[in-house]
Design a protein around this motif. Structure first.
Motif, PDB file in Angstrom:
ATOM      1  N   ALA A  52      33.999 -62.671  65.221  1.00 38.56           N
ATOM      2  CA  ALA A  52      33.903 -63.374  63.941  1.00 38.56           C
ATOM      3  C   ALA A  52      32.453 -63.669  63.579  1.00 38.56           C
ATOM      4  CB  ALA A  52      34.714 -64.672  64.004  1.00 38.56           C
ATOM      5  N   LEU A  53      31.659 -64.106  64.552  1.00 36.01           N
ATOM      6  CA  LEU A  53      30.258 -64.427  64.291  1.00 36.01           C
ATOM      7  C   LEU A  53      29.452 -63.180  63.931  1.00 36.01           C
ATOM      8  CD1 LEU A  53      29.611 -67.069  67.096  1.00 36.01           C
ATOM      9  CD2 LEU A  53      29.782 -67.486  64.629  1.00 36.01           C
ATOM     10  N   LEU A  54      29.755 -62.061  64.566  1.00 37.22           N
ATOM     11  CA  LEU A  54      29.067 -60.816  64.217  1.00 37.22           C
ATOM     12  C   LEU A  54      29.365 -60.427  62.772  1.00 37.22           C
ATOM     13  CD1 LEU A  54      29.561 -58.698  67.472  1.00 37.22           C
ATOM     14  CD2 LEU A  54      27.388 -59.579  66.550  1.00 37.22           C
ATOM     15  N   ARG A  55      30.611 -60.624  62.346  1.00 35.08           N
ATOM     16  CA  ARG A  55      30.967 -60.344  60.946  1.00 35.08           C
ATOM     17  C   ARG A  55      30.212 -61.272  60.007  1.00 35.08           C
ATOM     18  NH1 ARG A  55      37.297 -60.826  61.105  1.00 35.08           N
ATOM     19  NH2 ARG A  55      37.012 -60.962  58.848  1.00 35.08           N
ATOM     20  N   MET A  56      30.041 -62.517  60.414  1.00 35.11           N
ATOM     21  CA  MET A  56      29.338 -63.482  59.568  1.00 35.11           C
ATOM     22  C   MET A  56      27.846 -63.174  59.483  1.00 35.11           C
ATOM     23  SD  MET A  56      31.255 -67.090  60.240  1.00 35.11           S
ATOM     24  CE  MET A  56      32.848 -67.366  59.427  1.00 35.11           C
ATOM     25  N   VAL A  57      27.278 -62.654  60.562  1.00 31.67           N
ATOM     26  CA  VAL A  57      25.883 -62.223  60.517  1.00 31.67           C
ATOM     27  C   VAL A  57      25.741 -61.068  59.528  1.00 31.67           C
ATOM     28  CG1 VAL A  57      24.032 -61.113  61.832  1.00 31.67           C
ATOM     29  CG2 VAL A  57      25.294 -63.030  62.833  1.00 31.67           C
ATOM     30  N   SER A  58      26.652 -60.115  59.600  1.00 31.42           N
ATOM     31  CA  SER A  58      26.613 -58.960  58.688  1.00 31.42           C
ATOM     32  C   SER A  58      26.754 -59.391  57.233  1.00 31.42           C
ATOM     33  CB  SER A  58      27.724 -57.967  59.039  1.00 31.42           C
ATOM     34  OG  SER A  58      27.541 -57.441  60.331  1.00 31.42           O
ATOM     35  N   ALA A  59      27.545 -60.446  57.008  1.00 30.66           N
ATOM     36  CA  ALA A  59      27.796 -60.925  55.654  1.00 30.66           C
ATOM     37  C   ALA A  59      26.733 -61.901  55.155  1.00 30.66           C
ATOM     38  CB  ALA A  59      29.166 -61.600  55.591  1.00 30.66           C
ATOM     39  N   GLY A  60      25.797 -62.296  56.031  1.00 30.74           N
ATOM     40  CA  GLY A  60      24.746 -63.212  55.628  1.00 30.74           C
ATOM     41  C   GLY A  60      25.124 -64.679  55.680  1.00 30.74           C
ATOM     42  N   LEU A  61      26.281 -65.000  56.243  1.00 32.58           N
ATOM     43  CA  LEU A  61      26.706 -66.393  56.358  1.00 32.58           C
ATOM     44  C   LEU A  61      26.062 -67.073  57.556  1.00 32.58           C
ATOM     45  CD1 LEU A  61      30.445 -65.742  55.601  1.00 32.58           C
ATOM     46  CD2 LEU A  61      28.829 -66.877  54.093  1.00 32.58           C
ATOM     47  N   VAL A  62      25.748 -66.281  58.565  1.00 35.70           N
ATOM     48  CA  VAL A  62      25.062 -66.756  59.763  1.00 35.70           C
ATOM     49  C   VAL A  62      23.848 -65.851  59.955  1.00 35.70           C
ATOM     50  CG1 VAL A  62      25.228 -66.993  62.278  1.00 35.70           C
ATOM     51  CG2 VAL A  62      27.145 -67.681  60.833  1.00 35.70           C
ATOM     52  N   THR A  63      22.713 -66.435  60.286  1.00 32.97           N
ATOM     53  CA  THR A  63      21.507 -65.646  60.515  1.00 32.97           C
ATOM     54  C   THR A  63      21.184 -65.611  62.008  1.00 32.97           C
ATOM     55  OG1 THR A  63      20.075 -67.574  60.190  1.00 32.97           O
ATOM     56  CG2 THR A  63      20.564 -66.224  58.261  1.00 32.97           C
TER      57      THR A  63
END
Length: 216
Positions: A52-63
């Motif tokens: 989930a966190l890797l997806r959020m990094v890809s989406a720009g929600l998590v850096t």
């Protein structure tokens, strides 16, 4: 009887759990994201949370920052109207696709989720409102069967939820629920034009809300 929603993957459940924390500011913009802490807070395993966190990094929600690890991205007030313009196009595409392709159980599920938003708004229960909003998105996304549109809109939805939560004092949760219901009814009707009008009605409200916040 409640309309059944399909069983979801563990990584999708983890994504929703972290999304809720970001959207409701339990994870503040700029704050560190600690995997072990998320495991403890959600009760979920490391593997689905990591995905989930890797997806959020890809989406720009998590850096992901060198030597600092993962952090929640910041709210960019100046970019929010551009974000809403992009979301409007995607919401119309998803709503019309769902109106055309949804099965009868999916139409029932979409209406039920919107009704849950109405009830939560009437009761002033913000947490229930946000959960019902999330479930309505899932029901519409399953029904539209357009993976590329869903992939594109998902990070925008989280940014919009976080924006709304941060500035909720400027908003009207009952009006928001009514606009979601208008979209749900348009989709459930099977009429693509009605579904598109419903999506536009919702986005008109969100844009007016954003302009009010920016002008304040």
């Amino acid at each position: 009887m409640s309309a059944a929603l399909p069983k979801r993957r563990a990584a999708d459940v983890a994504y929703d759990a972290v999304e809720s924390m970001i959207a409701t500011l339990q994870l503040q913009p700029g704050s560190p994201v600690v995997e072990a802490e998320l495991v403890q807070r959600t009760g979920l395993g490391r593997t689905p949370l990591r995905e989930a966190l890797l997806r959020m990094v890809s989406a720009g929600l998590v850096t992901q920052e060198p030597r600092r690890g993962l952090r929640v991205s910041n709210v960019q007030l100046s970019d929010h109207l551009d974000l809403l313009q992009t979301r409007r196009a995607l919401e119309r595409l998803i709503a019309t696709g769902a109106a055309r392709r949804a099965t009868p159980p999916q139409r029932a599920a979409i209406l039920e989720c919107a009704a849950n938003m109405m009830r939560a708004a009437d009761g002033g229960n913000l947490d229930d409102y946000m959960r019902a909003d999330q479930m309505l998105d899932h029901a519409c996304h399953d029904a539209c069967r357009n993976v590329s549109a869903v992939t594109a809109v998902t990070p925008l939805l989280i940014q919009c939820r976080r924006f709304w939560y941060a500035y909720q004092h400027e908003g009207d949760v009952n009006e928001g629920a009514r606009r979601h219901m208008a979209m749900a009814e348009g989709i459930a009707s099977g009429n693509e034009r009605a579904a598109a009008r419903g999506a536009d009605t919702l986005m008109d409200y969100l844009e007016a809300f954003a302009r009010k916040v920016i002008a304040a």
